[in-house]
Design an enzyme around this catalytic site. Structure first.
Site, PDB file in Angstrom:
ATOM      1  N   CYS A 150     -19.251  -9.106   3.002  1.00 14.19           N
ATOM      2  CA  CYS A 150     -20.239  -9.789   2.803  1.00 14.19           C
ATOM      3  C   CYS A 150     -21.046  -9.534   4.378  1.00 14.19           C
ATOM      4  O   CYS A 150     -19.829  -9.279   5.381  1.00 14.19           O
ATOM      5  CB  CYS A 150     -20.857 -11.268   3.061  1.00 14.19           C
ATOM      6  SG  CYS A 150     -19.664 -11.989   3.445  1.00 14.19           S
ATOM      7  N   GLN A 164       1.185 -10.440  -6.190  1.00 18.50           N
ATOM      8  CA  GLN A 164       0.859 -11.796  -5.777  1.00 18.50           C
ATOM      9  C   GLN A 164       1.582 -12.607  -6.633  1.00 18.50           C
ATOM     10  O   GLN A 164       1.530 -13.334  -6.930  1.00 18.50           O
ATOM     11  CB  GLN A 164      -0.785 -11.685  -6.168  1.00 18.50           C
ATOM     12  CG  GLN A 164      -1.789 -10.956  -5.187  1.00 18.50           C
ATOM     13  CD  GLN A 164      -2.149 -12.050  -3.812  1.00 18.50           C
ATOM     14  OE1 GLN A 164      -2.052 -13.074  -3.305  1.00 18.50           O
ATOM     15  NE2 GLN A 164      -2.628 -11.337  -2.606  1.00 18.50           N
ATOM     16  N   HIS A 215       4.168  -9.792   3.340  1.00 19.99           N
ATOM     17  CA  HIS A 215       3.558 -10.591   3.391  1.00 19.99           C
ATOM     18  C   HIS A 215       2.875 -11.819   3.241  1.00 19.99           C
ATOM     19  O   HIS A 215       2.264 -12.741   3.344  1.00 19.99           O
ATOM     20  CB  HIS A 215       3.140 -10.243   5.105  1.00 19.99           C
ATOM     21  CG  HIS A 215       1.899  -9.393   4.461  1.00 19.99           C
ATOM     22  ND1 HIS A 215       0.306 -10.230   4.454  1.00 19.99           N
ATOM     23  CD2 HIS A 215       1.028  -8.837   3.957  1.00 19.99           C
ATOM     24  CE1 HIS A 215      -0.760  -8.831   4.092  1.00 19.99           C
ATOM     25  NE2 HIS A 215       0.002  -8.662   3.635  1.00 19.99           N
ATOM     26  N   THR A 228      14.510   5.040  10.731  1.00 21.01           N
ATOM     27  CA  THR A 228      15.176   3.955  10.373  1.00 21.01           C
ATOM     28  C   THR A 228      14.283   2.688   9.651  1.00 21.01           C
ATOM     29  O   THR A 228      13.000   2.229  10.367  1.00 21.01           O
ATOM     30  CB  THR A 228      14.992   3.655  11.883  1.00 21.01           C
ATOM     31  OG1 THR A 228      15.212   5.175  12.381  1.00 21.01           O
ATOM     32  CG2 THR A 228      15.880   1.965  12.810  1.00 21.01           C
ATOM     33  N   SER A 262       4.730  -6.867  -1.009  1.00 20.47           N
ATOM     34  CA  SER A 262       4.260  -6.976  -0.682  1.00 20.47           C
ATOM     35  C   SER A 262       4.886  -8.344   0.426  1.00 20.47           C
ATOM     36  O   SER A 262       4.916  -9.535  -0.206  1.00 20.47           O
ATOM     37  CB  SER A 262       3.147  -7.289  -0.163  1.00 20.47           C
ATOM     38  OG  SER A 262       2.301  -6.847   1.647  1.00 20.47           O
ATOM     39  N   ASN A 271      -5.175 -10.691  -6.891  1.00 17.42           N
ATOM     40  CA  ASN A 271      -5.775 -11.450  -5.555  1.00 17.42           C
ATOM     41  C   ASN A 271      -6.569 -12.771  -5.418  1.00 17.42           C
ATOM     42  O   ASN A 271      -6.634 -12.785  -4.640  1.00 17.42           O
ATOM     43  CB  ASN A 271      -5.848 -10.471  -4.093  1.00 17.42           C
ATOM     44  CG  ASN A 271      -6.576  -8.979  -4.559  1.00 17.42           C
ATOM     45  OD1 ASN A 271      -6.369  -8.204  -5.973  1.00 17.42           O
ATOM     46  ND2 ASN A 271      -7.537  -8.691  -3.885  1.00 17.42           N
ATOM     47  N   THR A 305       0.903  -0.728  -0.053  1.00 19.55           N
ATOM     48  CA  THR A 305      -0.370   0.076   0.074  1.00 19.55           C
ATOM     49  C   THR A 305       1.094   1.297   0.260  1.00 19.55           C
ATOM     50  O   THR A 305       0.804   1.678  -0.365  1.00 19.55           O
ATOM     51  CB  THR A 305      -1.040   0.058   1.085  1.00 19.55           C
ATOM     52  OG1 THR A 305      -1.742  -1.217   0.954  1.00 19.55           O
ATOM     53  CG2 THR A 305      -2.026   1.332   0.952  1.00 19.55           C
TER      54      THR A 305
HETATM   55  N1  PLP Z   1      -2.362  -5.198  -3.947  1.00 21.55           N
HETATM   56  C1  PLP Z   1      -2.868  -6.816  -4.332  1.00 21.55           C
HETATM   57  C2  PLP Z   1      -2.972  -7.017  -5.131  1.00 21.55           C
HETATM   58  C3  PLP Z   1      -3.030  -7.186  -2.952  1.00 21.55           C
HETATM   59  O1  PLP Z   1      -3.593  -8.355  -2.543  1.00 21.55           O
HETATM   60  C4  PLP Z   1      -2.427  -6.603  -1.915  1.00 21.55           C
HETATM   61  C5  PLP Z   1      -2.482  -7.352   0.010  1.00 21.55           C
HETATM   62  O2  PLP Z   1      -4.255  -7.978   0.029  1.00 21.55           O
HETATM   63  C6  PLP Z   1      -2.234  -5.201  -1.667  1.00 21.55           C
HETATM   64  C7  PLP Z   1      -1.957  -4.699  -2.856  1.00 21.55           C
HETATM   65  C8  PLP Z   1      -1.589  -4.151  -0.182  1.00 21.55           C
HETATM   66  O3  PLP Z   1      -0.371  -4.786   0.552  1.00 21.55           O
HETATM   67  P1  PLP Z   1       0.007  -5.047   1.964  1.00 21.55           P
HETATM   68  O4  PLP Z   1      -0.761  -4.957   2.442  1.00 21.55           O
HETATM   69  O5  PLP Z   1       1.796  -5.356   2.100  1.00 21.55           O
HETATM   70  O6  PLP Z   1      -0.488  -3.321   2.573  1.00 21.55           O
END
Ligand code: PLP
Length: 687
Positions: free
Chosen positions: A338, A191, A213, A249, A211, A161, A73
């Site tokens: 939902c 992804q 995670h 940092t 990203s 995603n 993000t």
């Molecule tokens: N873009 C896509 C395709 C994602 O799947 C996600 C996370 O769900 C993001 C952006 C945002 O990533 P982050 O959680 O690192 O901000």
């Protein structure tokens, strides 16, 4: 916890053990600030440099920039800010610059939201335009060819995603080039990391956010690639870290962990091969086909990451599928957002032109790159188990299962509308009241699965029951003549109500359903036990089309008013004059449950989850505390009994997450049962 099968890898993944160990090491041993020039700092800097070099090799960064940040993000913000500052400079110099901010219709929300935000803040006044996708979720290159010359920035993702659909990046690049567009191009690679090979500097991609995670590194760490020569403006200014490109940092523990994951990717000895991942998905898909008749896959497997399956099941909502999988400790996610009463369709599937029922009922099953054979084997067993639970619960038709019939009133809701089934187990008969068109599959499954005979299909205002009648087939006692609301023209019973009016009634088990005067254009119905030729107000347990009857003397103080619309999930209403008790102490904390049960030995623990969730349950969250099962859809039937139990024993409602139990407790308090409680956080926390 240990028994769970986590199939929500596109949302996030667990941290790889070696990565977690590296993070611990950095927090405990190599804790220096990489900007410090002493030995402790230099040791930290070596970790930082090592992770960056590995990422640069792996992603083919070449002469471009690669900076660490907090996640995708943030990377998206930096890319958009950089591009729009450049646009603004060109605008102020009077240079030609596109007027569109073009983004794929299936982008993650972070992209259009960031575009709108910075466009507004920077006053660039560009027009946000969604680039359509085809039925497979691939960008429409013909539309791109037309729009690209007017675009200042183009944003497309590498893989989606929700569906895992892999974009045709080479085709997009060629189209942008052929159109002569000078637009800056961002590709969201979140992804794709670890699942697609990327050689960024060899492409014309200007910005690529990543990203950690999503690939077994911790949350809060990400990377941004910026092509050499592409405009760049730092998002965060301060101490000049990351060569002045992103101050603050560095998150060293997370960078060390990400470095370990990237190194594993580079070595190629840790993650399953593509062929293995394809095999895993095929096994999951086979299990879904076997367990859920009619399952439809919403993503084209041959054009998607092998780690993602997106599916819908006719007649079963995403909420119900989520609940049944969760009970079986299989973690999946709803492809759509939902809420309790209304399922919002997925904008990704909508953009692909998928029919509404599939888009609103979609489930995403996605596994992380570290998945193993044993996990997939257990997942397949549990999927089959979930299918059996849905059949036993009557959500999927299974005429051979001979499910145990229910007795009493059953409430079915869809998008705030209510349908009601009056059931009599002994005679296996049923009357359906207000069958909404969206409930056709559900009602058919219940009726056929339990082998009920439907005596009548009635509505509180005019309705077309033809599709349901057709679906019920021989299970419906065809009435040659009915009025506009479905009421049979000839009924055997005539009963007198307490206002002296004589009405028609249908007998079902020991009760009768009587037709009473409704408001204008509506019919009202009363359910209760007749006494000879009378239906006394004191015997009326339930009234339908409640508004018209609330003030009448044909119902009594015990009558529960069953709504035809229930947008706020109130389930039912009491007779006017009942004093509701305040909700202040309604929530019971998990930690306080045992003490409460000890202090109130007569208290009844009531589990309001649906039967299919019980049937699917792998670990009972309530521990060994015995809970009575009263599904929320049966609450109104049971409320009518509890309210007339003079002992007024406390009722402690529990469910999966605390939402449904809260509705149950609120409903009982509104009806005048003061000692109704809801277990906060649900069974997930009570284990
Ligand atoms: N873009 C896509 C395709 C994602 O799947 C996600 C996370 O769900 C993001 C952006 C945002 O990533 P982050 O959680 O690192 O901000």
């Amino acid at each position: 916890m240990n028994n769970e099968i986590y199939l929500d890898g596109n949302a996030t993944t667990c941290v790889m053990p070696a990565a977690a160990a590296a993070a611990l090491d950095v927090m405990g041993q190599r804790y220096g600030n990489p900007s410090s020039s002493h030995g402790t700092g230099l040791r930290a800097k070596a970790v930082l440099d090592g992770a960056r070099q590995c990422a640069m090799r792996l992603l083919g960064v070449g002469a471009g920039r690669l900076l660490f940040n907090s996640g995708a993000t943030e990377g998206i913000q930096t890319a958009v800010l950089s591009a729009l500052i450049n646009v603004r400079e060109r605008q102020s110099r009077g240079e030609p610059v596109g007027t569109l901010l073009l983004y794929g219709a299936t982008e993650h929300k972070a992209v259009p939201e960031a575009l709108a935000h910075w466009n507004r803040l920077l006053g660039t006044s560009l027009t946000l335009t969604a680039l359509p996708v085809d039925g497979d979720g691939l960008h429409d290159l013909a539309a791109l060819r037309e729009l690209a010359p007017d675009a200042a920035m183009i944003c497309t993702m590498a893989a989606n995603n929700e569906t895992g659909v892999i974009s045709n990046l080479a085709g997009i690049a060629a189209t942008i080039t052929a159109s002569g567009s000078g637009a800056l191009w961002m590709v969201d690679c979140v992804q794709a990391l670890g699942k697609l090979s990327l050689d960024l500097a060899a492409t014309r991609i200007d910005y690529a956010p990543f990203s950690g995670h999503k690939l077994h590194a911790p949350k809060g760490i990400g990377m941004l690639y910026v092509r050499a020569g592409a405009p760049f403006t730092p998002l965060i200014m301060g101490g000049g870290q990351e060569a002045g490109q992103r101050s603050g940092t560095e998150n060293m523990a997370a960078i060390a962990a990400l470095g370990v994951v990237l190194a594993a990717l580079e070595r190629g000895d840790t993650f399953p091969s593509h062929a293995q991942l394809h095999g895993y998905r095929a096994r999951l898909a086979d299990a879904l086909r076997a367990a859920l008749p009619g399952v439809v896959f919403n993503n084209p497997f041959d054009k998607a990451l092998p780690t993602t399956i997106n599916f819908s099941v006719p007649g079963v909502s995403s909420r119900e599928l989520m609940d049944v999988f969760d009970a079986a400790q299989v973690r999946v996610s709803a492809g759509s957002a939902c809420s309790a009463s209304k399922a919002a369709p997925s904008y990704v599937l909508d953009a692909m032109g998928v029919p509404l029922w599939r888009s609103a009922g979609a489930i995403r099953m996605s596994f992380g790159a570290l998945v193993d054979d044993a996990t997939i084997a257990t997942a397949c067993e549990r999927i089959v188990h979930c299918g059996a639970a849905l059949r036993a619960g009557g959500l999927i038709v299974d005429e051979h299962a001979a499910a145990e019939p229910d007795d009493g009133l059953l409430q079915l809701g869809v998008d705030g509308e209510c349908g009601w089934l009056v059931l009599d187990a002994a005679s296996r008969s049923a009357i359906v009241i207000d069958p909404q068109p969206d409930l056709t599959a559900r009602i058919t499954a219940i009726v056929r699965g339990h082998n009920y005979r439907v005596l009548a299909l009635v509505a509180t205002s005019g309705a077309d029951h033809a599709p349901l009648i057709k679906a019920l087939g021989a299970h419906y006692d065809d009435q040659a003549l009915t009025d506009g609301c479905g009421w049979p023209a000839i009924t055997a019973h005539r009963l007198t109500l307490d206002d002296g009016v004589e009405v028609n009634a249908i007998a079902i088990g020991s009760q009768v359903l009587a037709q009473a005067a409704g408001g204008e254009g509506t019919r009202a119905y009363l359910l209760g036990a007749a006494e000879g030729a009378r239906l006394p107000a004191a015997n009326v347990r339930f009234a339908f089309a409640a508004q018209a009857l609330a003030q009448s003397n044909v119902t009594g103080p015990q009558t529960l008013l069953c709504p035809t619309r229930d947008a706020r999930n109130q389930l039912c209403a009491g007779h006017t004059g009942v004093v509701a008790t305040p909700d202040a102490d309604l929530q019971l904390d998990c930690g306080a449950l045992d003490a409460f049960l000890l202090a109130h030995p007569d208290a009844v623990l009531v589990d309001v989850r649906e039967p299919y969730e019980f049937a699917a349950t792998i670990d009972q969250g309530a521990g060994d505390r015995a809970a009575r099962s009263v599904p929320l859809s049966r609450l109104v039937e049971h409320a009518s009994v509890w309210l007339h139990d003079d002992s007024r024993a406390p009722l402690v409602f529990v469910c999966r997450s605390g939402n449904r139990s809260m509705k149950a407790a609120q409903c009982l308090r509104r009806l005048g049962h003061p000692s109704s409680y809801s277990l906060t956080g649900g069974l997930a926390l009570a284990a």
